[in-house]
Design a protein around this motif. Structure first.
Motif, PDB file in Angstrom:
ATOM      1  N   GLU A   1      -1.290  14.654   2.684  1.00  0.00           N
ATOM      2  CA  GLU A   1      -0.768  13.324   3.008  1.00  0.00           C
ATOM      3  C   GLU A   1      -1.912  12.305   3.045  1.00  0.00           C
ATOM      4  O   GLU A   1      -3.028  12.621   3.440  1.00  0.00           O
ATOM      5  CB  GLU A   1      -0.087  13.360   4.379  1.00  0.00           C
ATOM      6  N   GLY A   2      -1.609  11.072   2.676  1.00  0.00           N
ATOM      7  CA  GLY A   2      -2.628  10.025   2.763  1.00  0.00           C
ATOM      8  C   GLY A   2      -2.312   8.864   1.840  1.00  0.00           C
ATOM      9  O   GLY A   2      -1.267   8.832   1.177  1.00  0.00           O
ATOM     10  N   ILE A   3      -3.254   7.927   1.793  1.00  0.00           N
ATOM     11  CA  ILE A   3      -3.051   6.721   0.991  1.00  0.00           C
ATOM     12  C   ILE A   3      -3.071   7.088  -0.488  1.00  0.00           C
ATOM     13  O   ILE A   3      -3.981   7.781  -0.954  1.00  0.00           O
ATOM     14  CB  ILE A   3      -4.133   5.668   1.291  1.00  0.00           C
ATOM     15  N   HIS A   4      -2.064   6.638  -1.207  1.00  0.00           N
ATOM     16  CA  HIS A   4      -1.889   7.012  -2.609  1.00  0.00           C
ATOM     17  C   HIS A   4      -2.328   5.903  -3.565  1.00  0.00           C
ATOM     18  O   HIS A   4      -2.993   6.164  -4.555  1.00  0.00           O
ATOM     19  CB  HIS A   4      -0.416   7.384  -2.840  1.00  0.00           C
ATOM     20  N   HIS A   5      -1.962   4.655  -3.282  1.00  0.00           N
ATOM     21  CA  HIS A   5      -2.332   3.561  -4.192  1.00  0.00           C
ATOM     22  C   HIS A   5      -2.297   2.197  -3.508  1.00  0.00           C
ATOM     23  O   HIS A   5      -1.730   2.064  -2.430  1.00  0.00           O
ATOM     24  CB  HIS A   5      -1.415   3.543  -5.434  1.00  0.00           C
ATOM     25  N   ILE A   6      -2.916   1.224  -4.166  1.00  0.00           N
ATOM     26  CA  ILE A   6      -2.844  -0.180  -3.745  1.00  0.00           C
ATOM     27  C   ILE A   6      -2.168  -0.956  -4.867  1.00  0.00           C
ATOM     28  O   ILE A   6      -2.510  -0.771  -6.042  1.00  0.00           O
ATOM     29  CB  ILE A   6      -4.235  -0.806  -3.538  1.00  0.00           C
TER      30      ILE A   6
ATOM     31  N   ILE B   1       4.002  -1.784   3.585  1.00  0.00           N
ATOM     32  CA  ILE B   1       3.644  -0.370   3.502  1.00  0.00           C
ATOM     33  C   ILE B   1       4.830   0.341   2.865  1.00  0.00           C
ATOM     34  O   ILE B   1       5.981   0.115   3.254  1.00  0.00           O
ATOM     35  CB  ILE B   1       3.302   0.186   4.893  1.00  0.00           C
TER      36      ILE B   1
ATOM     37  N   ILE C   1       1.717   5.125   0.475  1.00  0.00           N
ATOM     38  CA  ILE C   1       1.208   6.232   1.292  1.00  0.00           C
ATOM     39  C   ILE C   1       2.107   7.453   1.073  1.00  0.00           C
ATOM     40  O   ILE C   1       3.321   7.385   1.300  1.00  0.00           O
ATOM     41  CB  ILE C   1       1.207   5.829   2.781  1.00  0.00           C
TER      42      ILE C   1
ATOM     43  N   GLU D   1       9.976  11.783   9.332  1.00  0.00           N
ATOM     44  CA  GLU D   1       8.961  12.009  10.370  1.00  0.00           C
ATOM     45  C   GLU D   1       7.973  10.848  10.441  1.00  0.00           C
ATOM     46  O   GLU D   1       7.622  10.382  11.523  1.00  0.00           O
ATOM     47  CB  GLU D   1       8.192  13.317  10.083  1.00  0.00           C
ATOM     48  N   ALA D   2       7.525  10.380   9.279  1.00  0.00           N
ATOM     49  CA  ALA D   2       6.506   9.317   9.262  1.00  0.00           C
ATOM     50  C   ALA D   2       7.070   7.991   9.765  1.00  0.00           C
ATOM     51  O   ALA D   2       6.367   7.224  10.440  1.00  0.00           O
ATOM     52  CB  ALA D   2       5.933   9.166   7.846  1.00  0.00           C
TER      53      ALA D   2
ATOM     54  N   ILE E   1       0.879  -1.163   0.000  1.00  0.00           N
ATOM     55  CA  ILE E   1       0.000   0.000   0.000  1.00  0.00           C
ATOM     56  C   ILE E   1       0.916   1.213   0.000  1.00  0.00           C
ATOM     57  O   ILE E   1       1.807   1.328   0.863  1.00  0.00           O
ATOM     58  CB  ILE E   1      -0.897   0.013   1.252  1.00  0.00           C
TER      59      ILE E   1
ATOM     60  N   TYR F   1       6.542   7.491  13.444  1.00  0.00           N
ATOM     61  CA  TYR F   1       5.196   7.011  13.806  1.00  0.00           C
ATOM     62  C   TYR F   1       5.044   5.511  13.522  1.00  0.00           C
ATOM     63  O   TYR F   1       4.601   4.746  14.378  1.00  0.00           O
ATOM     64  CB  TYR F   1       4.129   7.821  13.058  1.00  0.00           C
ATOM     65  N   TYR F   2       5.449   5.078  12.329  1.00  0.00           N
ATOM     66  CA  TYR F   2       5.259   3.661  11.983  1.00  0.00           C
ATOM     67  C   TYR F   2       6.096   2.752  12.884  1.00  0.00           C
ATOM     68  O   TYR F   2       5.664   1.646  13.218  1.00  0.00           O
ATOM     69  CB  TYR F   2       5.543   3.424  10.487  1.00  0.00           C
TER      70      TYR F   2
END
Lengths: 137, 137
Positions: free
Chosen positions: A75-80, A54, A11, A18-19, A9, A22-23
């Motif tokens: 920012e957010g989900i871009h593709h599957i 991810i 993102i 930075e991200a 996925i 969090y992950y």
């Protein structure tokens, strides 16, 4: 169509540094690879979550696809991305069923995979990637 | 944090009947369950893809969360759900690390799972769900 699993996925984030915090620190996942894909004007960071990955995507150029996505949508989900066998045939089959292709033929993506995108206009709003690891037989 | 896999990816669509045709006829996946979640004002359709599921979400009320999402953003990927163990503890741990919770305690979602959402403001733009199947031991 022979989809075996969701390969990853994608993102879009402003900063993978930075991200990643969090992950890793909140979700407890482990970043195992950071890789620049110059062709796509992105820096990517990968985490395994069971069978799926991810892929965080940071833009390296505001005019690239992730730069434009971030500007438009944030920012957010871009593709599957679906793992397929015989990506060339799967693209042809999809096109014959009315799907608009972004990539008529596969090209090289991160981690050495052959990848191709379907247009979200014909996939109910989901930017959809097929990918195949031709090193696996 | 103990995330084992991605339980599902939630995708907002205007009509699950229309979208099911694409997922079945183009992608070759099989819809195995259609279920209304009245609390969330949605009708859901599920497909298995390896270890993960795709959950299509059709709004049953324009004032519900998917109705508002569709109005604001259109069709597309709505959330990612991680399978966790001990959902109550995972929520507490996440909150203690600065994550804003939408649900401070789990509630019942589709397929009888205990679910809770984290706010996308503190998850780099990704509406994130934790879910636990308490029938599994």
């Amino acid at each position: 169509m022979s989809i075996s699993h969701i390969e990853h996925i994608g993102i879009a984030v402003k900063s993978i540094d930075e991200a990643i915090k969090y992950y890793e620190q909140v979700l407890g996942l482990k970043c195992y690879n950071i890789e620049e894909v110059k062709d796509q004007k992105v820096k990517t960071a990968f985490f395994k979550v069971g069978q799926t990955k991810i892929e965080l995507l940071e833009s390296t150029d505001p005019e690239g696809p992730i730069g434009k996505f971030l500007e438009k949508k944030g920012e957010g989900i871009h593709h599957i991305a679906f793992a397929v066998k015989g990506i060339e045939d799967q693209l042809k089959q999809s096109e014959s069923k009315g799907v608009q292709l972004i990539d008529k033929a596969p090209r090289k993506g991160a981690e050495g995979l052959d990848i191709a995108f379907l247009h979200p206009k014909s996939t109910f709003g989901v930017l959809t990637e097929f990918c195949e690891d031709k090193k696996l037989k």
